[in-house]
Each structure stands twice: as structure tokens, then as C-alpha cells.
Design a protein around this motif. Structure first.
Motif, PDB file in Angstrom:
ATOM      1  N   THR A  66       0.841  -1.204   0.000  1.00  0.00           N
ATOM      2  CA  THR A  66       0.000   0.000   0.000  1.00  0.00           C
ATOM      3  C   THR A  66       0.876   1.255   0.000  1.00  0.00           C
ATOM      4  OG1 THR A  66      -1.635  -1.225   1.288  1.00  0.00           O
ATOM      5  CG2 THR A  66      -1.937   1.152   1.153  1.00  0.00           C
ATOM      6  N   LEU A  67       1.888   1.245   0.862  1.00  0.00           N
ATOM      7  CA  LEU A  67       2.778   2.399   0.956  1.00  0.00           C
ATOM      8  C   LEU A  67       3.529   2.621  -0.351  1.00  0.00           C
ATOM      9  CD1 LEU A  67       3.226   4.145   3.504  1.00  0.00           C
ATOM     10  CD2 LEU A  67       5.463   3.074   3.697  1.00  0.00           C
ATOM     11  N   ARG A  68       3.966   1.518  -0.971  1.00  0.00           N
ATOM     12  CA  ARG A  68       4.716   1.614  -2.226  1.00  0.00           C
ATOM     13  C   ARG A  68       3.848   2.174  -3.359  1.00  0.00           C
ATOM     14  NH1 ARG A  68       9.419  -0.975  -3.163  1.00  0.00           N
ATOM     15  NH2 ARG A  68       8.723  -1.800  -5.158  1.00  0.00           N
ATOM     16  N   MET A  69       2.554   1.930  -3.275  1.00  0.00           N
ATOM     17  CA  MET A  69       1.656   2.514  -4.283  1.00  0.00           C
ATOM     18  C   MET A  69       1.540   4.024  -4.083  1.00  0.00           C
ATOM     19  SD  MET A  69      -1.347  -0.234  -5.071  1.00  0.00           S
ATOM     20  CE  MET A  69      -1.728  -0.864  -3.445  1.00  0.00           C
ATOM     21  N   VAL A  70       1.507   4.451  -2.807  1.00  0.00           N
ATOM     22  CA  VAL A  70       1.436   5.891  -2.542  1.00  0.00           C
ATOM     23  C   VAL A  70       2.720   6.569  -3.020  1.00  0.00           C
ATOM     24  CG1 VAL A  70       1.185   7.661  -0.756  1.00  0.00           C
ATOM     25  CG2 VAL A  70      -0.102   5.521  -0.568  1.00  0.00           C
ATOM     26  N   ALA A  71       3.849   5.881  -2.800  1.00  0.00           N
ATOM     27  CA  ALA A  71       5.139   6.450  -3.203  1.00  0.00           C
ATOM     28  C   ALA A  71       5.311   6.453  -4.716  1.00  0.00           C
ATOM     29  CB  ALA A  71       6.272   5.652  -2.562  1.00  0.00           C
ATOM     30  N   GLY A  72       4.669   5.491  -5.390  1.00  0.00           N
ATOM     31  CA  GLY A  72       4.821   5.401  -6.841  1.00  0.00           C
ATOM     32  C   GLY A  72       5.760   4.289  -7.283  1.00  0.00           C
ATOM     33  N   PHE A  73       6.192   3.432  -6.354  1.00  0.00           N
ATOM     34  CA  PHE A  73       7.034   2.295  -6.722  1.00  0.00           C
ATOM     35  C   PHE A  73       6.198   1.153  -7.309  1.00  0.00           C
ATOM     36  CE2 PHE A  73       9.533   4.092  -3.070  1.00  0.00           C
ATOM     37  CZ  PHE A  73      10.555   4.617  -3.844  1.00  0.00           C
ATOM     38  N   GLU A  74       4.909   1.171  -7.017  1.00  0.00           N
ATOM     39  CA  GLU A  74       3.966   0.194  -7.587  1.00  0.00           C
ATOM     40  C   GLU A  74       2.781   0.977  -8.131  1.00  0.00           C
ATOM     41  OE1 GLU A  74       4.428  -3.026  -7.712  1.00  0.00           O
ATOM     42  OE2 GLU A  74       5.727  -3.566  -6.028  1.00  0.00           O
ATOM     43  N   THR A  75       2.171   0.473  -9.201  1.00  0.00           N
ATOM     44  CA  THR A  75       0.959   1.086  -9.734  1.00  0.00           C
ATOM     45  C   THR A  75      -0.234   0.245  -9.290  1.00  0.00           C
ATOM     46  OG1 THR A  75       2.261   1.639 -11.667  1.00  0.00           O
ATOM     47  CG2 THR A  75      -0.112   1.980 -11.843  1.00  0.00           C
ATOM     48  N   PRO A  76      -1.288   0.869  -8.780  1.00  0.00           N
ATOM     49  CA  PRO A  76      -2.467   0.089  -8.387  1.00  0.00           C
ATOM     50  C   PRO A  76      -3.051  -0.656  -9.592  1.00  0.00           C
ATOM     51  CG  PRO A  76      -2.662   2.372  -7.635  1.00  0.00           C
ATOM     52  CD  PRO A  76      -1.471   2.307  -8.535  1.00  0.00           C
ATOM     53  N   THR A  77      -3.550  -1.861  -9.360  1.00  0.00           N
ATOM     54  CA  THR A  77      -4.241  -2.599 -10.421  1.00  0.00           C
ATOM     55  C   THR A  77      -5.560  -1.892 -10.728  1.00  0.00           C
ATOM     56  OG1 THR A  77      -3.266  -4.601  -9.498  1.00  0.00           O
ATOM     57  CG2 THR A  77      -5.042  -4.903 -11.101  1.00  0.00           C
ATOM     58  N   SER A  78      -6.196  -1.375  -9.674  1.00  0.00           N
ATOM     59  CA  SER A  78      -7.350  -0.487  -9.867  1.00  0.00           C
ATOM     60  C   SER A  78      -7.409   0.506  -8.721  1.00  0.00           C
ATOM     61  CB  SER A  78      -8.646  -1.305  -9.946  1.00  0.00           C
ATOM     62  OG  SER A  78      -8.856  -1.967  -8.721  1.00  0.00           O
ATOM     63  N   GLY A  79      -8.157   1.591  -8.935  1.00  0.00           N
ATOM     64  CA  GLY A  79      -8.243   2.637  -7.928  1.00  0.00           C
ATOM     65  C   GLY A  79      -7.287   3.784  -8.228  1.00  0.00           C
ATOM     66  N   SER A  80      -7.403   4.864  -7.454  1.00  0.00           N
ATOM     67  CA  SER A  80      -6.601   6.063  -7.706  1.00  0.00           C
ATOM     68  C   SER A  80      -6.010   6.617  -6.418  1.00  0.00           C
ATOM     69  CB  SER A  80      -7.462   7.159  -8.333  1.00  0.00           C
ATOM     70  OG  SER A  80      -8.158   6.661  -9.449  1.00  0.00           O
ATOM     71  N   ILE A  81      -4.949   7.387  -6.573  1.00  0.00           N
ATOM     72  CA  ILE A  81      -4.304   8.033  -5.429  1.00  0.00           C
ATOM     73  C   ILE A  81      -4.231   9.535  -5.686  1.00  0.00           C
ATOM     74  CG2 ILE A  81      -2.133   8.250  -4.140  1.00  0.00           C
ATOM     75  CD1 ILE A  81      -1.706   5.225  -4.882  1.00  0.00           C
ATOM     76  N   PHE A  82      -4.680  10.305  -4.707  1.00  0.00           N
ATOM     77  CA  PHE A  82      -4.654  11.762  -4.818  1.00  0.00           C
ATOM     78  C   PHE A  82      -3.778  12.349  -3.721  1.00  0.00           C
ATOM     79  CE2 PHE A  82      -8.604  10.216  -6.550  1.00  0.00           C
ATOM     80  CZ  PHE A  82      -8.803  10.965  -7.701  1.00  0.00           C
ATOM     81  N   ILE A  83      -2.893  13.254  -4.098  1.00  0.00           N
ATOM     82  CA  ILE A  83      -2.119  14.006  -3.124  1.00  0.00           C
ATOM     83  C   ILE A  83      -2.512  15.457  -3.300  1.00  0.00           C
ATOM     84  CG2 ILE A  83       0.193  14.708  -2.361  1.00  0.00           C
ATOM     85  CD1 ILE A  83       1.264  12.060  -3.460  1.00  0.00           C
TER      86      ILE A  83
END
Ligand code: ADP
Ligand code: MG
Length: 363
Positions: A50-67
């Protein structure tokens, strides 16, 4: 200005041994500006992913991240203005502390006087002023950990991500560093996600905790909320110590009080207002060891026999066997003159029903 973070229904599917599985499943979470939120759960539950998706080291398979309201789901790591502190915070061993901390600024081609000033400020923030000329191996483990934090803070990230940053330190230092990290985070008013599998660390540091289990969110709430109102057996068991008493719901007296049959007794227990219960269903009554008071004389809510009594300095730790055979852990503060019970003694257990939680189902 601290920024908000929004994880919108994110899922990460991996393939392990040729089989697809969701390491993170539909995590939906808003983090307030300046908030410190911990991801808490056992190893393998999906915290790091989960943390790596927020950082951008992993891309979510689905869903979005907003900063800060900006959709960064497909934005590169270095364009997210995020600071990341890993468990293995490896500093460059042959570079001075000053060069280690200033490394990112140098990569950004900032002017040397600016770098020196900013490095000095970052080191001051972590309590290591004047260590610029030293080498990493001349510092203690705790100090190196602080340098790792300074190296991240110097970049002025909008969001701070920390993945088990204290797990390489010894127990005493870890406790000290919790407070220190928390103070720095509050002082800078920086939004922070903090991964840990240590429930004490989460309880003492977090504004809110997200408890994870097998890739899913079990519960999100303040430490107080999570401890006093666990919504699942997993949360009750994972956070603090919990006695789980198996029983049957006799009747619901009000939104928040029910009568629970445990063995040959019917006792009051606290229900979760939003939960549906059916009379006659099997339930689990969660009882914290420190919520119970023992007595040899007065009538209690339950009765039993002391099966073990251990003195641990500031408190007595008892195991009490109820008449239905179940063992209940009880902790009582110890002070000179306190009544002590011994193995084999008959005791009465008293507790405030408001300090219990009744959950549907049983283990
Ligand atoms: P935690 O940080 O809570 O211990 P992780 O997020 O590291 O858990 O891992 C969650 C699950 O995903 C684990 O079962 C782990 O083995 C698996 N996993 C993590 N990264 C990968 C990957 N790149 N490929 C396949 N499986 C992975
Ligand atoms: Mg991890």
C-alpha cells in the motif's frame, strides 16, 4: 501547508506461484493534512505494498491516489514530492553526514551555500547539529536513523512515508525514537503514513490507525477507538490483550447493552450500536485483562479459581479458570498493601459492562 491524501479504492493484484491474488484489496482512505496515520497488521497483510503505491514504486491494479487533490496514480516517484524512510535506511558509508543529507539537493543542482544551510537546518531538526563532517560509522544506530530522516526532510516533501523505520533498533531506543519522530512530524505539520506491525508503536504514535488483515481493511480509527471499540475479533486480538469469552446473546436490552449467557451466568455486555444481533446467536464477549477486578468476598459478575499468579513489579498477572473451564487473564495494579490472591483460591470477577465489547460470532 500540510496536504491531504486520498487512497481511492486501491487494489493491487500480484501473481504468486502462477496464481493471482490481491495483496491489497479495495483500500479506501482519506488522510487529513498533518495527520500521522499508521498501517498496522501482521507480516504479509499488504502494508508495504500500500505504501509503495502511494510512493509510486507500484501502480495500483485499480483505484486512484490523490495528493493534495491531484491525481498522482500515474505520476513518477520523483514527481510526487514524497519522502520515504525505509527499514534499511542505508547511508552512504564513505560520505560525510553532511554529504549524505545534502545528496538529494546536490542531485537537484542547488547552490552549495543553500545546500549547506538546508543541511544544517535538517540536522538541527533531528537533534544532530554540527555532525556534518562525521562519517556514518561514527554515529550510533539511533543517530544514523535520525540522519536518514534528515536526508528525507531536507527535500521538504509534502508527505512522509515510513516503513517500519524503527525495527532495526533495540527496544529501549525504539521507544525513545517513537516520541522523537512523532514530535518532529507534529512540529513540521507534515502528513505522514507510518507502517508498523508493532501495536504498541501504533497506539502511542498514531492520530489514527488502519488495521489491515490479508490485504483488507479491518478497521480505521483513533488508538482509543480501536482499543476500546474493536469491531472484529481480529482487531480485538491483535491490539492489546483480549479475553474472548464465548457466549450466547439472550436479549438486547438497548442499542448498546445486551444480556449474554456465559456458562451458567447471564451478564450484561456492551453491544455495538450499528451492529445487527439476533437473540440466541453465538457471540464473543471481549474483556480486557485490566478491566477486571478480583475479590475474595463480594459477589462478582463471574466466579472462578486462580490457576496462576505472577508478580511483575508494578502489577499482578493472574489466570483465572471459570466454572465452564475457560481461562481469563486478569491484571491488577500492584502497590504495597494490595490484596494478592494465590493459586487455587476461589475468586469473584467484577467488571463494568461498558468496558466489554460483544461481537457477533465466535472464534
Ligand atoms: P507487509 O508489508 O504487510 O508485510 P507486503 O505488502 O510486503 O506485506 O506483502 C503483501 C503480500 O504481497 C505478501 O503475500 C507478499 O508476499 C506479496 N508480495 C509483495 N510484493 C510482491 C511482488 N512484487 N510479487 C508478488 N507478490 C508480492
Ligand atoms: Mg512490510
Amino acid at each position: 501547508m500540510s496536504v491531504e491524501l486520498h487512497l481511492q479504492n486501491i487494489t493491487k493484484t500480484f501473481i504468486k506461484d502462477g496464481v493471482k491474488f490481491d495483496a491489497v484489496e479495495k483500500v479506501d482512505l482519506k488522510i487529513n493534512g498533518g495527520e500521522l496515520l499508521t498501517f498496522l497488521g501482521p507480516s504479509g497483510c499488504g502494508k508495504t505494498t500500500t505504501l509503495r503505491m502511494v510512493a509510486g514504486f507500484e501502480t495500483p491494479t485499480s483505484g486512484s491516489i490523490f495528493i493534495d487533490g491531484r491525481d498522482v496514480t500515474n505520476v513518477m516517484v520523483n514527481k510526487r514530492e514524497i519522502g520515504f524512510v525505509f527499514q534499511n535506511y542505508a547511508l552512504f558509508p564513505h560520505m560525510t553526514i553532511g554529504d549524505n543529507v545534502g545528496y538529494g539537493l546536490k542531485m537537484r543542482s542547488e547552490a552549495t551555500p543553500d545546500i549547506m544551510r538546508k543541511v544544517g537546518e535538517a540536522l538541527e531538526m533531528v537533534g544532530l547539529s554540527g555532525t556534518e563532517k562525521r562519517l556514518p560509522n561514527q554515529l550510533s544506530g539511533g543517530e544514523q536513523q535520525r540522519v536518514a530522516l534528515a536526508r528525507v526532510l531536507v527535500m521538504k516533501p509534502k508527505v512522509l512515508l515510513m516503513d517500519e523505520p524503527l525495527s532495526n533498533l533495540d527496544a529501549k531506543l525504539r521507544i525513545h525514537m517513537r516520541t522523537e519522530k512523532r514530535n518532529i512530524q507534529k512540529q513540521l505539520d507534515i502528513t505522514c503514513l507510518y507502517v508498523t506491525h508493532d501495536q504498541k508503536e501504533a497506539l502511542t504514535m498514531a492520530d489514527r490507525i488502519m488495521v489491515m488483515h490479508k490485504g483488507k481493511v479491518e478497521q480505521i480509527g483513533t488508538p482509543f477507538d480501536i482499543y476500546t471499540h474493536p469491531r472484529t475479533l481480529f482487531v480485538a486480538d491483535f491490539i492489546g490483550q483480549a479475553n474472548v469469552l464465548a457466549g450466547t446473546l439472550e436479549s438486547r436490552e438497548s442499542a448498546v447493552i445486551g444480556s449474554i449467557r456465559i456458562g451458567d451466568r447471564v451478564i450484561p455486555g456492551k453491544l455495538i450500536a450499528e451492529e445487527n444481533y439476533t437473540a440466541g446467536e453465538r457471540v464473543s464477549l471481549i474483556l480486557r485483562p485490566e478491566a477486571v477486578t478480583l475479590s475474595a468476598k463480594e459477589d462478582g459478575v463471574l466466579s472462578g479459581t486462580v490457576s496462576s499468579a505472577v508478580f511483575s513489579g508494578d502489577r499482578m498477572e493472574y489466570m483465572v479458570r471459570l466454572s465452564n473451564g475457560q481461562e481469563v487473564s486478569v491484571m491488577e495494579n500492584f502497590f504495597p498493601g494490595a490484596e494478592i490472591y494465590s493459586t487455587g483460591q476461589q475468586v469473584q470477577l467484577t467488571f463494568d459492562p461498558r468496558l466489554t465489547v460483544v461481537l457477533p460470532g465466535e472464534r
